[in-house]
Design a protein around this motif. Structure first.
Motif, PDB file in Angstrom:
ATOM      1  N   PRO A 217       0.818  -1.220   0.000  1.00 40.92           N
ATOM      2  CA  PRO A 217       0.000   0.000   0.000  1.00 40.92           C
ATOM      3  C   PRO A 217       0.851   1.270   0.000  1.00 40.92           C
ATOM      4  CG  PRO A 217      -0.860  -1.585   1.579  1.00 40.92           C
ATOM      5  CD  PRO A 217       0.450  -2.130   1.104  1.00 40.92           C
ATOM      6  N   GLY A 218       0.336   2.272  -0.727  1.00 41.96           N
ATOM      7  CA  GLY A 218       0.985   3.571  -0.742  1.00 41.96           C
ATOM      8  C   GLY A 218       2.254   3.637  -1.561  1.00 41.96           C
ATOM      9  N   THR A 219       2.436   2.704  -2.494  1.00 38.74           N
ATOM     10  CA  THR A 219       3.649   2.715  -3.325  1.00 38.74           C
ATOM     11  C   THR A 219       3.362   2.759  -4.813  1.00 38.74           C
ATOM     12  OG1 THR A 219       3.790   0.289  -3.454  1.00 38.74           O
ATOM     13  CG2 THR A 219       4.882   1.368  -1.583  1.00 38.74           C
ATOM     14  N   MET A 345      -0.321  11.360  -6.630  1.00 40.91           N
ATOM     15  CA  MET A 345       0.505  10.236  -7.074  1.00 40.91           C
ATOM     16  C   MET A 345       1.989  10.555  -7.124  1.00 40.91           C
ATOM     17  SD  MET A 345      -1.427   8.412 -10.271  1.00 40.91           S
ATOM     18  CE  MET A 345       0.169   7.800 -10.825  1.00 40.91           C
ATOM     19  N   ILE A 346       2.393  11.702  -6.654  1.00 36.84           N
ATOM     20  CA  ILE A 346       3.783  12.110  -6.762  1.00 36.84           C
ATOM     21  C   ILE A 346       4.688  11.059  -6.107  1.00 36.84           C
ATOM     22  CG2 ILE A 346       5.467  13.900  -6.219  1.00 36.84           C
ATOM     23  CD1 ILE A 346       3.288  14.775  -8.171  1.00 36.84           C
ATOM     24  N   GLY A 347       5.646  10.568  -6.869  1.00 36.06           N
ATOM     25  CA  GLY A 347       6.608   9.600  -6.360  1.00 36.06           C
ATOM     26  C   GLY A 347       6.157   8.153  -6.420  1.00 36.06           C
ATOM     27  N   PRO A 358      -1.209   9.940 -21.893  1.00 38.77           N
ATOM     28  CA  PRO A 358      -0.087  10.385 -21.056  1.00 38.77           C
ATOM     29  C   PRO A 358      -0.322  11.757 -20.451  1.00 38.77           C
ATOM     30  CG  PRO A 358       0.450  10.619 -23.378  1.00 38.77           C
ATOM     31  CD  PRO A 358      -0.856   9.891 -23.324  1.00 38.77           C
ATOM     32  N   GLY A 359       0.447  12.069 -19.408  1.00 37.10           N
ATOM     33  CA  GLY A 359       0.434  13.411 -18.839  1.00 37.10           C
ATOM     34  C   GLY A 359      -0.474  13.601 -17.643  1.00 37.10           C
ATOM     35  N   TYR A 360      -1.116  12.521 -17.174  1.00 34.16           N
ATOM     36  CA  TYR A 360      -2.050  12.642 -16.061  1.00 34.16           C
ATOM     37  C   TYR A 360      -1.563  11.887 -14.829  1.00 34.16           C
ATOM     38  CZ  TYR A 360      -5.711  14.907 -18.785  1.00 34.16           C
ATOM     39  OH  TYR A 360      -6.422  15.812 -19.530  1.00 34.16           O
ATOM     40  N   GLY A 361      -1.793  12.489 -13.679  1.00 31.03           N
ATOM     41  CA  GLY A 361      -1.683  11.810 -12.408  1.00 31.03           C
ATOM     42  C   GLY A 361      -3.088  11.503 -11.919  1.00 31.03           C
ATOM     43  N   PHE A 362      -3.210  11.259 -10.613  1.00 32.30           N
ATOM     44  CA  PHE A 362      -4.530  10.944 -10.080  1.00 32.30           C
ATOM     45  C   PHE A 362      -4.722  11.627  -8.743  1.00 32.30           C
ATOM     46  CE2 PHE A 362      -8.203   8.446  -8.869  1.00 32.30           C
ATOM     47  CZ  PHE A 362      -8.801   8.190 -10.109  1.00 32.30           C
ATOM     48  N   GLY A 363      -5.912  12.205  -8.574  1.00 36.20           N
ATOM     49  CA  GLY A 363      -6.253  12.862  -7.327  1.00 36.20           C
ATOM     50  C   GLY A 363      -7.104  11.958  -6.466  1.00 36.20           C
ATOM     51  N   LEU A 364      -8.166  12.497  -5.910  1.00 32.97           N
ATOM     52  CA  LEU A 364      -9.090  11.727  -5.086  1.00 32.97           C
ATOM     53  C   LEU A 364     -10.387  11.553  -5.877  1.00 32.97           C
ATOM     54  CD1 LEU A 364      -8.448  13.410  -1.614  1.00 32.97           C
ATOM     55  CD2 LEU A 364      -7.308  11.411  -2.626  1.00 32.97           C
ATOM     56  N   GLY A 365     -10.437  10.490  -6.679  1.00 32.59           N
ATOM     57  CA  GLY A 365     -11.614  10.200  -7.492  1.00 32.59           C
ATOM     58  C   GLY A 365     -11.533  10.675  -8.917  1.00 32.59           C
TER      59      GLY A 365
END
Length: 435
Positions: A217-219, A345-347, A358-365
């Motif tokens: 979790p969290g990786t 999702m940083i890191g 490409p070019g997207y991370g993820f937030g909360l939902g």
């Protein structure tokens, strides 16, 4: 006036002209007005460029991407485009209508995530709480690690937390995407995704608690059943079934009258269909079972269960675009919306690119764009989007005041059609609010 022949003639002419003017209809006294010209721009969108959408959607229908579609665009809260294209049914005998009902699949996730954040705002839920605080069936989970061809079960550095469910970093998976055959087979044999028939939430959680996590979790971001688990967690915290939580907090107040967990008989004539030639149709249809009301017999899948219409979903998306408000009612605090639409999702390893490009991370939902470049379609840093496996998608670009929604049922072609629609939307936006 001088009483001369010339003066008398002038006076007589003037009086006659006045009487003639008074005897004419009012319309005859005014020069005819030209018909109003179509507005060349509407909130910065060019009408001739918006017209391309119908042409392309028709071409996609003829190509076999889907029977038909509904497209919606709003800017700064004003609808600038709302059209139906093609056909409603697989046999192509009925024209698509703007009030057609579509299976939302994963576009259920942002709505359930919003309900969870409402509980966070109220202090009833904390993002750093281990999920086992609320779901004790999932305590002491281990993750599966493969080394030199050998599989071992390892205790993680920490257990999954609520935030992990919202951003898909808990270590859960979808069976078909599981990294190992053992986890895939365990999900399938235990009916974790309710694909083989009804299963109660309590029983699903009990079985899930016996299956190893795929990752620590969290990786790592790994798209998964995490929001199904979140829906069960929300229901326990709220002490209500998930459908009632959403109806009271989101669907009812927003006026999303056609958004539900199953399609009642009176609404079935408006249900959009998938082409019979789509190779994904049969298996997906068996798994979704939206014509059966299973609310008493099976858990409601917070990650995939809703149906909705373009106008319904537009209300939810506009509320997010408005930083948590809609028609005078506040649903989320503005800082909370900003937090949800930040990259969490940083890191981490992993990427949502299979859904977003490409070019997207993820937030909360929500998936969140990290920068203007790198994408395969235009957008703004911080724009939010997500999509559903049946062919639906949305974009919320707060920098441009934009909400755009595609409703279609073409699962095999969903990656193609969502990006085409995004290109058409930004291609019609000839004026930017940014520069």
């Amino acid at each position: 006036m001088t009483d001369t022949p010339t003066g008398r003639r002038a006076g007589l002419f003037g009086a006659s002209a006045l009487l003639l003017a008074q005897s004419r209809p009012a319309a005859a006294q005014t020069a005819p007005r030209a018909a109003p010209r179509p507005r060349p721009l509407m909130r910065g969108f060019a009408q001739d460029r918006l017209a391309r959408i119908a042409t392309v959607m028709q071409a996609e229908a003829e190509r076999g991407s889907f029977p038909g579609a509904v497209t919606y665009i709003a800017r700064q809260g004003e609808t600038v485009h709302f059209e139906a294209h093609g056909h409603l049914d697989a046999a192509k005998t009925r024209r698509m209508t703007r009030d057609a009902i579509f299976l939302q699949a994963s576009m259920t996730k942002p709505i359930v995530s919003t309900a969870a954040m409402m509980l966070v705002e109220e202090g009833r839920l904390k993002l750093d709480d281990p999920i086992a605080v609320y779901l004790p069936e999932l305590r002491d989970l281990k993750f599966e690690r493969v080394r030199d061809g050998n599989t071992e079960l390892v205790a993680p550095a920490r257990q999954p937390i609520v935030q992990d469910l919202l951003r898909h970093t808990a270590g859960f998976v979808y069976a078909d995407a599981a990294p190992t055959a053992s986890i895939r087979d365990a999900y399938r044999s235990n009916n974790i995704q309710a694909g083989d028939g009804p299963i109660t939430g309590d029983e699903m959680l009990r079985r899930l608690g016996t299956i190893p996590l795929a990752f620590e979790p969290g990786t790592r971001f790994f798209y998964s059943i995490a929001v199904d688990v979140l829906g069960l967690l929300v229901a326990r915290v709220a002490r209500q079934r998930l459908d009632r939580v959403l109806e009271e907090r989101i669907l009812g107040p927003l006026g999303m009258r056609d958004t539900a967990w199953f399609v009642s008989p009176d609404r079935r004539p408006r249900l959009a269909e998938t082409l019979d030639s789509d190779p994904l149709k049969a298996d997906m249809w068996r798994a979704y079972r939206i014509l059966t009301d299973e609310r008493e017999t099976s858990y409601l899948k917070g990650g995939a269960g809703l149906v909705s219409t373009a106008s319904d979903y537009a209300k939810f998306a506009q509320m997010i675009a408005n930083n948590g408000t809609f028609t005078g009612r506040r649903y989320l605090a503005a800082p909370v919306v900003n937090f949800m639409l930040s990259d969490h999702m940083i890191g981490f390893e992993g990427t949502p690119a299979a859904s977003t490009g490409p070019g997207y991370g993820f937030g909360l939902g929500f998936a969140v764009r990290r920068q203007d470049g790198m994408g395969t379609a235009p957008g703004s840093t911080g724009d939010a989007m997500w999509a559903g496996a049946w062919g639906t998608s949305f974009t919320i670009d707060r920098a441009e005041g934009l909400v755009a929604i595609l409703m279609a049922q073409g699962p095999s072609n969903r990656g193609r059609t969502r990006m085409i629609f995004k290109d058409l939307v930004y291609g019609a936006m000839v004026e930017s609010l940014r520069r």
